[in-house]
Write an enzyme that holds these catalytic residues in place. Structure first.
Site, short mmCIF file in Angstrom:
data_model
loop_
_atom_site.label_atom_id
_atom_site.label_comp_id
_atom_site.label_asym_id
_atom_site.label_seq_id
_atom_site.Cartn_x
_atom_site.Cartn_y
_atom_site.Cartn_z
N ASP A 115 0.43 3.74 -3.07
CA ASP A 115 -0.03 5.10 -2.77
C ASP A 115 0.89 6.12 -3.45
O ASP A 115 0.43 7.08 -4.08
CB ASP A 115 -0.02 5.30 -1.25
CG ASP A 115 -0.25 6.73 -0.83
OD1 ASP A 115 -1.39 7.20 -0.96
OD2 ASP A 115 0.71 7.39 -0.39
N ASP A 131 -7.19 1.00 0.88
CA ASP A 131 -5.85 0.48 1.11
C ASP A 131 -5.54 -0.69 0.16
O ASP A 131 -4.44 -0.80 -0.37
CB ASP A 131 -5.69 -0.01 2.56
CG ASP A 131 -5.70 1.14 3.55
OD1 ASP A 131 -5.70 2.31 3.12
OD2 ASP A 131 -5.70 0.87 4.77
N GLU A 187 0.83 -1.20 0.00
CA GLU A 187 0.00 0.00 0.00
C GLU A 187 0.87 1.26 0.00
O GLU A 187 0.59 2.24 -0.69
CB GLU A 187 -0.90 -0.02 1.24
CG GLU A 187 -1.82 1.16 1.34
CD GLU A 187 -2.16 1.49 2.79
OE1 GLU A 187 -2.10 0.60 3.65
OE2 GLU A 187 -2.45 2.66 3.06
N GLU A 247 -4.76 0.51 -3.37
CA GLU A 247 -3.40 1.03 -3.46
C GLU A 247 -2.37 -0.10 -3.44
O GLU A 247 -1.40 -0.08 -4.20
CB GLU A 247 -3.13 2.01 -2.31
CG GLU A 247 -3.91 3.31 -2.47
CD GLU A 247 -3.63 4.32 -1.37
OE1 GLU A 247 -3.71 5.53 -1.66
OE2 GLU A 247 -3.34 3.92 -0.23
#
Lengths: 227, 227
Positions: free
Chosen positions: A45, A114, A41, A117
């Site tokens: 991100d 989450d 994640e 990502e």
């Protein structure tokens, strides 16, 4: 009962992943064990933030840095990502421990966001930059189109004002310089002027408002073609 | 008097850029005109965050998401970027208006840090992802080595404690399980135990402390090899 992660990968990249384990890890919530999606994640991100930054830079050649930052924040946030995750039925593929599952964890915005990502991070590690970028552009296509449409719906005077405000410049002045034609078919000519650099241009139309909008459109074109 | 931007590009990518105008734009402070480095900075900042995320993920296979985030913040911040910019003599290449220049703008951390990010964005647009990534790894090589060295200097008990804390796990217990040998050549055997999952391993050494450190090192190896 979770769906087959391979099917999800197929839907996202068009073929099976090189490492199914990576995709499975991206779909594993931290409640389900030590090999979970938190590190992926972190990577996904950052990649998402970068890819969306580049798209916005291309699509909004006139936007200031602050404007780009705001646009990105409306595209990349928990709610927006959860919406995309739901469109991909991501909840069906998630692995959570039974407690988290019973409390509806697979449907929570934070868990879905989450996981999306993490999936982006996993696809980057599995397939490289170009394919991960393509996958991001595909799943964000609709949101990006919405942003562009919102922009197009704004009238030229609003867009010119925003363009100038973003650069901390003074606002334009509009002045009617000529009214011609008979009562039922008048034409207005309006001059748009930027007080801080003296730049001027003209617009015309069947109403004062239309003439102002046209002059603003021309001014925007002048400003952005030299940028 | 600014130095030739082409020379800077040569130093960073080993050959002239395809678009010198992009490099020049990256070196142009907003005080110097409307075509400045603010939009490129937005792009470069995002790319830098992503590339450093990936490097940290690889170099610290045991680090938690929070740990990775903290490490990135120590590598990528205004002061750290300004330091790298100074090592590249970036100040000599900057274009600012005369007022900003007189007030020492070319030597300010914020101006240097923004220009370095803009340069990263420009090199990405000019040369693509792989070369921009390579350039980032080169200019960050020293900072990345520092981070790795700081890690190596930490003792195993500290690293084990941090590893467990990052995962919100309980702290290890150490217990001397045997002392052997004569007074001047004693050996200590220590058991390291994780209370939450009951995992255990042994360490030994010529002092209690050394035996504890060795058991912690072994525990860390056990924990990270299954991760």
């Amino acid at each position: 009962m979770t769906s087959d992660p391979k099917r999800l990968a197929m839907a996202l990249i068009g073929h099976p992943p090189d490492s199914l384990a990576l995709i499975e890890q991206a779909l594993t919530h931290r409640s389900a064990g030590p090999v979970n999606n938190e590190r992926l994640e972190f990577l996904g991100d950052a990649l998402l933030g970068f890819v969306i930054a580049e798209v916005l830079l291309q699509r909004f050649p006139e936007a200031s840095e602050g404007d780009l930052t705001r646009r990105r924040a409306t595209l990349v946030n928990r709610e927006a990502l959860a919406k995309i995750a739901r469109a991909l039925n991501l909840g069906d593929y998630l692995r959570l421990d039974s407690g988290a599952l019973r409390s509806g964890g697979h449907a929570r915005d934070s868990v879905l966001s989450d996981a999306l990502e993490a999936l982006i991070g996993a696809i980057y590690l599995d397939q490289g930059f170009a394919r991960a970028k393509q996958m991001i552009l595909e799943v964000f296509a609709e949101s990006l189109a919405d942003v562009a449409n919102q922009e197009a719906r704004k009238d030229p005077k609003t867009r010119l004002q925003e363009w100038l405000q973003a650069r901390r410049r003074t606002l334009p002045e509009y002045e009617v310089t000529a009214v011609t034609g008979e009562q039922h078919a008048q034409r207005f000519e309006v001059r748009c002027r930027l007080p801080d650099d003296g730049r001027e241009c003209l617009g015309d139309g069947s109403s004062r408002r239309r003439a102002e909008q046209q002059s603003a459109e021309t001014m925007l074109a002048l400003l952005t073609e030299t940028n």
